[in-house]
Design a protein around this motif. Structure first.
Motif, PDB file in Angstrom:
ATOM      1  N   GLU A 121      -9.929  -7.290   7.276  1.00 34.83           N
ATOM      2  CA  GLU A 121      -9.343  -6.629   6.541  1.00 34.83           C
ATOM      3  C   GLU A 121      -8.581  -7.123   5.271  1.00 34.83           C
ATOM      4  O   GLU A 121      -8.834  -6.534   4.138  1.00 34.83           O
ATOM      5  CB  GLU A 121      -8.006  -5.821   7.338  1.00 34.83           C
ATOM      6  CG  GLU A 121      -7.329  -4.680   6.326  1.00 34.83           C
ATOM      7  CD  GLU A 121      -6.057  -4.108   7.138  1.00 34.83           C
ATOM      8  OE1 GLU A 121      -5.233  -3.435   6.640  1.00 34.83           O
ATOM      9  OE2 GLU A 121      -6.012  -4.535   8.574  1.00 34.83           O
ATOM     10  N   THR A 133     -13.367   0.057  -6.011  1.00 38.62           N
ATOM     11  CA  THR A 133     -12.527   0.399  -4.621  1.00 38.62           C
ATOM     12  C   THR A 133     -12.627   1.753  -4.440  1.00 38.62           C
ATOM     13  O   THR A 133     -12.837   2.185  -3.077  1.00 38.62           O
ATOM     14  CB  THR A 133     -11.249  -0.114  -4.918  1.00 38.62           C
ATOM     15  OG1 THR A 133     -11.163  -1.396  -4.874  1.00 38.62           O
ATOM     16  CG2 THR A 133     -10.186   0.035  -3.379  1.00 38.62           C
ATOM     17  N   ALA A 134     -12.458   2.724  -5.356  1.00 34.08           N
ATOM     18  CA  ALA A 134     -12.465   4.185  -5.009  1.00 34.08           C
ATOM     19  C   ALA A 134     -13.548   4.782  -4.614  1.00 34.08           C
ATOM     20  O   ALA A 134     -13.990   5.496  -3.620  1.00 34.08           O
ATOM     21  CB  ALA A 134     -11.715   5.086  -6.345  1.00 34.08           C
ATOM     22  N   TYR A 161     -15.923   2.880  -3.124  1.00 35.21           N
ATOM     23  CA  TYR A 161     -16.318   2.269  -1.714  1.00 35.21           C
ATOM     24  C   TYR A 161     -16.005   3.255  -0.468  1.00 35.21           C
ATOM     25  O   TYR A 161     -16.298   3.119   0.393  1.00 35.21           O
ATOM     26  CB  TYR A 161     -15.735   0.827  -1.673  1.00 35.21           C
ATOM     27  CG  TYR A 161     -16.160   0.209  -0.435  1.00 35.21           C
ATOM     28  CD1 TYR A 161     -17.420  -0.299  -0.209  1.00 35.21           C
ATOM     29  CD2 TYR A 161     -15.220   0.012   0.422  1.00 35.21           C
ATOM     30  CE1 TYR A 161     -17.765  -1.168   0.943  1.00 35.21           C
ATOM     31  CE2 TYR A 161     -15.519  -0.600   1.703  1.00 35.21           C
ATOM     32  CZ  TYR A 161     -16.742  -1.106   2.032  1.00 35.21           C
ATOM     33  OH  TYR A 161     -17.041  -1.737   3.108  1.00 35.21           O
ATOM     34  N   GLU A 162     -14.861   4.112  -0.700  1.00 35.56           N
ATOM     35  CA  GLU A 162     -14.366   4.697   0.001  1.00 35.56           C
ATOM     36  C   GLU A 162     -15.052   6.210   0.221  1.00 35.56           C
ATOM     37  O   GLU A 162     -14.505   7.003   1.141  1.00 35.56           O
ATOM     38  CB  GLU A 162     -13.018   5.034  -0.333  1.00 35.56           C
ATOM     39  CG  GLU A 162     -12.125   4.146  -0.508  1.00 35.56           C
ATOM     40  CD  GLU A 162     -11.842   3.374   0.811  1.00 35.56           C
ATOM     41  OE1 GLU A 162     -11.664   4.131   1.733  1.00 35.56           O
ATOM     42  OE2 GLU A 162     -11.634   2.156   0.637  1.00 35.56           O
ATOM     43  N   GLU A 163     -16.229   6.160  -0.074  1.00 35.54           N
ATOM     44  CA  GLU A 163     -17.279   7.492   0.096  1.00 35.54           C
ATOM     45  C   GLU A 163     -17.452   7.535   1.553  1.00 35.54           C
ATOM     46  O   GLU A 163     -17.411   6.675   2.487  1.00 35.54           O
ATOM     47  CB  GLU A 163     -18.494   7.386  -0.808  1.00 35.54           C
ATOM     48  CG  GLU A 163     -19.445   8.337  -0.451  1.00 35.54           C
ATOM     49  CD  GLU A 163     -20.678   8.192  -1.347  1.00 35.54           C
ATOM     50  OE1 GLU A 163     -21.775   8.973  -0.990  1.00 35.54           O
ATOM     51  OE2 GLU A 163     -20.917   7.138  -1.849  1.00 35.54           O
ATOM     52  N   PRO A 164     -17.230   9.012   1.976  1.00 33.94           N
ATOM     53  CA  PRO A 164     -17.210   9.390   3.403  1.00 33.94           C
ATOM     54  C   PRO A 164     -18.625   8.814   3.901  1.00 33.94           C
ATOM     55  O   PRO A 164     -19.657   8.872   3.180  1.00 33.94           O
ATOM     56  CB  PRO A 164     -17.015  10.769   3.387  1.00 33.94           C
ATOM     57  CG  PRO A 164     -16.393  11.132   2.275  1.00 33.94           C
ATOM     58  CD  PRO A 164     -16.718  10.174   1.282  1.00 33.94           C
ATOM     59  N   GLU A 165     -18.567   8.423   5.388  1.00 33.66           N
ATOM     60  CA  GLU A 165     -19.742   8.344   6.064  1.00 33.66           C
ATOM     61  C   GLU A 165     -20.851   9.196   6.336  1.00 33.66           C
ATOM     62  O   GLU A 165     -21.939   9.044   6.097  1.00 33.66           O
ATOM     63  CB  GLU A 165     -19.278   7.486   7.286  1.00 33.66           C
ATOM     64  CG  GLU A 165     -18.595   6.109   7.269  1.00 33.66           C
ATOM     65  CD  GLU A 165     -18.611   5.453   8.654  1.00 33.66           C
ATOM     66  OE1 GLU A 165     -18.981   5.940   9.602  1.00 33.66           O
ATOM     67  OE2 GLU A 165     -17.856   4.457   8.357  1.00 33.66           O
ATOM     68  N   HIS A 195     -16.324  14.988   1.426  1.00 32.89           N
ATOM     69  CA  HIS A 195     -16.606  14.556   0.057  1.00 32.89           C
ATOM     70  C   HIS A 195     -15.962  15.356  -1.337  1.00 32.89           C
ATOM     71  O   HIS A 195     -15.983  14.684  -2.238  1.00 32.89           O
ATOM     72  CB  HIS A 195     -18.228  14.965   0.051  1.00 32.89           C
ATOM     73  CG  HIS A 195     -18.874  14.137   0.711  1.00 32.89           C
ATOM     74  ND1 HIS A 195     -19.842  12.790   0.314  1.00 32.89           N
ATOM     75  CD2 HIS A 195     -19.375  13.946   1.933  1.00 32.89           C
ATOM     76  CE1 HIS A 195     -20.272  11.985   1.079  1.00 32.89           C
ATOM     77  NE2 HIS A 195     -20.269  12.739   1.894  1.00 32.89           N
ATOM     78  N   TRP A 199     -12.809  13.281  -1.568  1.00 35.50           N
ATOM     79  CA  TRP A 199     -13.133  11.924  -2.000  1.00 35.50           C
ATOM     80  C   TRP A 199     -13.621  12.215  -3.576  1.00 35.50           C
ATOM     81  O   TRP A 199     -12.972  11.248  -4.261  1.00 35.50           O
ATOM     82  CB  TRP A 199     -14.192  11.336  -1.324  1.00 35.50           C
ATOM     83  CG  TRP A 199     -14.897  10.079  -2.000  1.00 35.50           C
ATOM     84  CD1 TRP A 199     -14.193   9.020  -2.103  1.00 35.50           C
ATOM     85  CD2 TRP A 199     -15.953  10.017  -2.603  1.00 35.50           C
ATOM     86  NE1 TRP A 199     -14.909   8.133  -2.598  1.00 35.50           N
ATOM     87  CE2 TRP A 199     -16.209   8.731  -3.038  1.00 35.50           C
ATOM     88  CE3 TRP A 199     -17.251  10.849  -2.771  1.00 35.50           C
ATOM     89  CZ2 TRP A 199     -17.531   8.135  -3.685  1.00 35.50           C
ATOM     90  CZ3 TRP A 199     -18.387  10.326  -3.379  1.00 35.50           C
ATOM     91  CH2 TRP A 199     -18.402   8.943  -3.907  1.00 35.50           C
ATOM     92  N   GLN A 223     -10.472  12.196  -5.660  1.00 34.00           N
ATOM     93  CA  GLN A 223      -9.604  10.810  -5.599  1.00 34.00           C
ATOM     94  C   GLN A 223     -10.226  10.115  -6.829  1.00 34.00           C
ATOM     95  O   GLN A 223      -9.486   9.248  -7.354  1.00 34.00           O
ATOM     96  CB  GLN A 223      -9.861  10.180  -4.338  1.00 34.00           C
ATOM     97  CG  GLN A 223      -8.898  10.947  -3.116  1.00 34.00           C
ATOM     98  CD  GLN A 223      -9.143  10.422  -1.807  1.00 34.00           C
ATOM     99  OE1 GLN A 223      -9.884   9.446  -1.815  1.00 34.00           O
ATOM    100  NE2 GLN A 223      -8.386  10.956  -0.879  1.00 34.00           N
TER     101      GLN A 223
END
Length: 372
Positions: A175, A254-255, A257-261, A271, A274, A277
């Motif tokens: 982390e 960074t933003a 990279y936080e895309e939902p799986e 989505h 996200w 954001q």
């Protein structure tokens, strides 16, 4: 002829006559057991083991005085203890004055600990005789200009007294280290494709000796291949314009990279949230880029980039309110078209930054660790 005194009136005599009247009686009847002075024994023990030498010297001197008065045995032990303790006092004085005690203790700790992880700091480059995989028991600090196995980009100190376990420490390392790498090497485009994040972690044994450091480092993904030159690119090596540009770019990355799986078909609501954001983050980064006084050669390229980011921001806003997955995909594709496109390359060239985008998936996180 002398007349002997009546029976019972004789006084015991030593070889030199009776003791003076002002001295304590030091003679014993024949056959009385001779006791050993306890302080003489203690002095000898403390002198031999060099433990509390000042006490050993004191016991020895007091024992000699008591032996003279009482006639006890142990004079040789008292003298030996006093002499050995005197030598011990001299040796301790030399050790403390030269700092040898501290060095010796540090050597004991390092030997028991089996590593030098605590001696590595941010920016250090080193070689590990056993490589970066598995257990690492020793590292040698070397100049970053030459070949080296690893370069430290962060040190994370763990709290607590109880050993948290290997799994917990590994989770913290994953982390924290991956989150901190872009603060040291801000230009992600300049990172070689064969470099990944590794870390040195405390072992249960080293934890007992105070090791609380997770050492985050860069290393080559190919075993036996060394890094050459420093990968550092932060405010200590970059100018203000480069730092501002890279800070905005990394915040956007960074933003993203936080895309939902899950796909929009499976979880459109996630989505949409996200996308909202990303829209907000873009607004902050656009404001930062517009507010910085860019050098003359970079003003136009950065302004063109900002225009493209404004268009992307509008598409992210529309994606955040899309009625279905198909509509979401349309705005999503248009928004991504402005990320790392020609305008970004031109602005990077104008600022003297790396201008070749990394290949997709080139820097995905691995699971590289070494335990110390």
């Amino acid at each position: 002829m002398s007349i002997p005194p009546p029976p019972g009136s004789r006084q015991p005599r030593g070889p030199y006559g009776p003791p003076p009247a002002d001295r304590p009686q030091a003679y014993r009847p024949y056959g009385t057991p001779v006791s050993v002075n306890a302080l003489a024994v203690a002095a000898l023990v403390l002198g031999v083991f060099c433990f509390l030498p000042a006490a050993g010297l004191m016991f020895g001197l007091v024992a000699l005085r008591q032996i003279r008065r009482s006639g006890q045995s142990g004079r040789g032990m008292a003298i030996a203890g006093a002499v050995l303790s005197s030598v011990g006092i001299v040796l301790w004085a030399v050790v403390l004055s030269t700092g040898a005690a501290h060095k010796a203790w540090e050597g004991v700790k390092d030997g028991a600990q089996g590593n030098e992880s605590l001696s590595l700091d941010k920016g250090d480059c080193f070689d590990a005789p056993g490589g970066l995989e598995g257990d690492t028991y020793d590292v040698d600090r070397v100049p970053c200009e030459g070949g080296h196995d690893g370069e430290v980009f962060a040190v994370v100190t763990l709290p607590g007294d109880a050993f948290p376990g290997d799994a917990r420490i590994t989770g913290i390392a994953d982390e924290r280290c991956y989150a901190l790498q872009d603060q040291y090497a801000m230009d992600t485009w300049a990172m070689p494709a064969d470099v990944d994040v590794y870390y040195l972690m405390p072992s249960r044994e080293s934890w007992r000796y105070g090791d609380r450091a997770i050492t985050c480092l860069f290393g080559n993904t190919e075993a036996g291949i060394k890094l050459t030159g420093s990968l550092r690119g932060d405010p200590t090596t970059l100018d203000t314009g480069q730092v501002v540009f890279l800070s905005t770019a990394n915040a956007l990355d960074t933003a993203l990279y936080e895309e939902p799986e899950k796909t929009p078909d499976d979880d459109l609501a996630a989505h949409r949230a996200w996308a909202g954001q990303v829209h907000d983050v873009l607004g902050e980064q656009i404001e930062a880029l517009r507010g910085h006084p860019w050098p003359a050669g970079a003003r136009r390229p950065v302004a063109d980039l900002v225009d493209g980011l404004e268009d992307a921001r509008e598409e992210w806003k529309r994606a955040s309110t899309a009625s279905d997955a198909d509509a979401y995909y349309r705005h999503y594709d248009k928004a991504y078209g402005s990320v790392d496109g020609p305008a970004t390359v031109t602005a990077r060239k104008a600022l003297g930054l790396a201008a070749t985008p990394p290949a997709a998936g080139e820097r995905e996180s691995g699971d590289s660790e070494a335990q110390v």
